[in-house]
Design an enzyme around this catalytic site. Structure first.
Site, PDB file in Angstrom:
ATOM      1  N   CYS A 180      23.040  -9.061   1.377  1.00  0.00           N
ATOM      2  CA  CYS A 180      21.705  -8.880   1.540  1.00  0.00           C
ATOM      3  C   CYS A 180      20.874 -10.031   1.303  1.00  0.00           C
ATOM      4  O   CYS A 180      21.375 -10.533   0.098  1.00  0.00           O
ATOM      5  CB  CYS A 180      21.117  -7.631   0.947  1.00  0.00           C
ATOM      6  N   ASP A 215      17.895  -9.925  -0.128  1.00  0.00           N
ATOM      7  CA  ASP A 215      16.948  -9.476  -1.201  1.00  0.00           C
ATOM      8  C   ASP A 215      16.971 -10.511  -2.221  1.00  0.00           C
ATOM      9  O   ASP A 215      18.184 -10.998  -2.597  1.00  0.00           O
ATOM     10  CB  ASP A 215      17.498  -8.213  -1.441  1.00  0.00           C
ATOM     11  N   ARG A 264      16.334 -10.494  -5.230  1.00  0.00           N
ATOM     12  CA  ARG A 264      16.844  -9.787  -6.648  1.00  0.00           C
ATOM     13  C   ARG A 264      18.400  -9.614  -6.556  1.00  0.00           C
ATOM     14  O   ARG A 264      18.783  -9.456  -7.732  1.00  0.00           O
ATOM     15  CB  ARG A 264      16.171  -8.279  -6.973  1.00  0.00           C
ATOM     16  N   HIS A 312      23.250  -3.049  -1.489  1.00  0.00           N
ATOM     17  CA  HIS A 312      22.738  -2.786  -2.961  1.00  0.00           C
ATOM     18  C   HIS A 312      21.784  -1.406  -2.607  1.00  0.00           C
ATOM     19  O   HIS A 312      21.245  -1.466  -1.734  1.00  0.00           O
ATOM     20  CB  HIS A 312      22.138  -4.021  -3.363  1.00  0.00           C
ATOM     21  N   CYS A 339      17.860  -0.867  -1.100  1.00  0.00           N
ATOM     22  CA  CYS A 339      17.785  -1.989  -0.257  1.00  0.00           C
ATOM     23  C   CYS A 339      16.434  -1.633   0.849  1.00  0.00           C
ATOM     24  O   CYS A 339      16.566  -0.539   1.535  1.00  0.00           O
ATOM     25  CB  CYS A 339      19.096  -2.021   0.495  1.00  0.00           C
TER      26      CYS A 339
HETATM   27 ZN   LIG Z   1      18.592  -5.330   0.953  1.00  0.00          ZN
END
Ligand SMILES: [Zn+2]
Length: 216
Positions: A42, A44, A46, A98, A101
């Protein structure tokens, strides 16, 4: 100093540090890449595979998009996959989702995300396929976590549907597809143990040799 400006001062220091350790670091790195892993994860901010996998440049070929999807008509992820599997000859393809998400959460909301609605429909299809199991989970957080896991499983299946992946899976048998989930809240990585035997009934397995083709 702004974070933006810090990037460039950090870069100068990093280049010098690498050269102090090994004066040939960059010239050697520029020659070739031979990663063992393809990581599809992803976007993302983080979720940083460099940090949680302990990898260094050259170890992993990486593709990231919202909610780690491998849609059957997405030229970007398919091109990455074909190059990694056929040219780089990676030994492991990893789809990493994750918990927490935002893309997975958005897919089951009724909010309008504009252009992203189309992308997230891929996860709505995952929900539809597993509706009975997911609807039976009363706790919304638990339901979200299970959808994250099932999304990883379905994207692994999408990877295995590709003829050039099947060629490595069934002919040379020198590649593995893995489904991982990363937990933002504690940093832990879990291998969901996606099994080829489990997913095989859902695959259309291609025939590759000429003898098989002429018998069609
Ligand atoms: Zn995600």
């Amino acid at each position: 100093m702004s974070l933006y400006d810090k990037v460039f001062s950090h870069n100068k220091e990093w280049v010098q540090k690498q050269l102090d350790i090994d004066p040939t670091y960059f010239s050697e790195m520029a020659k070739n890449q031979a990663p063992d892993f393809l990581y599809i994860g992803c976007s993302d901010s983080r979720v940083s595979p460099d940090a949680f996998m302990g990898i260094k440049p050259g170890d992993v070929f990486i593709h990231r998009n919202i909610a780690n999807l491998v849609p059957n008509n997405d030229i970007s992820s398919l091109a990455v996959l074909q190059y990694a599997v056929e040219s780089l000859r990676v030994k492991h393809v990893i789809v990493c989702g994750h918990y927490g998400c935002g893309g997975v959460k958005a897919s089951v909301s009724h909010d309008d995300y504009g252009y992203m609605n189309t992308w997230l429909r891929n996860i709505q299809d995952v929900y539809r396929i597993h509706r009975d199991e997911l609807d039976a989970i009363e706790d919304s957080e638990e339901r979200h976590r299970r959808l994250v896991e099932l999304n990883v499983r379905e994207q692994c299946l999408n990877v295995m549907k590709l003829s050039f992946v099947q060629k490595r899976l069934f002919e040379s048998q020198d590649i593995k597809v893995h489904g991982w989930v990363y937990d933002l809240s504690n940093g832990q990585l879990t291998d969901t143990k996606v099994s080829l035997a489990d997913l095989e009934p859902n695959l259309n397995i291609y025939r590759f040799n000429d003898a098989a083709l002429t018998s069609l």
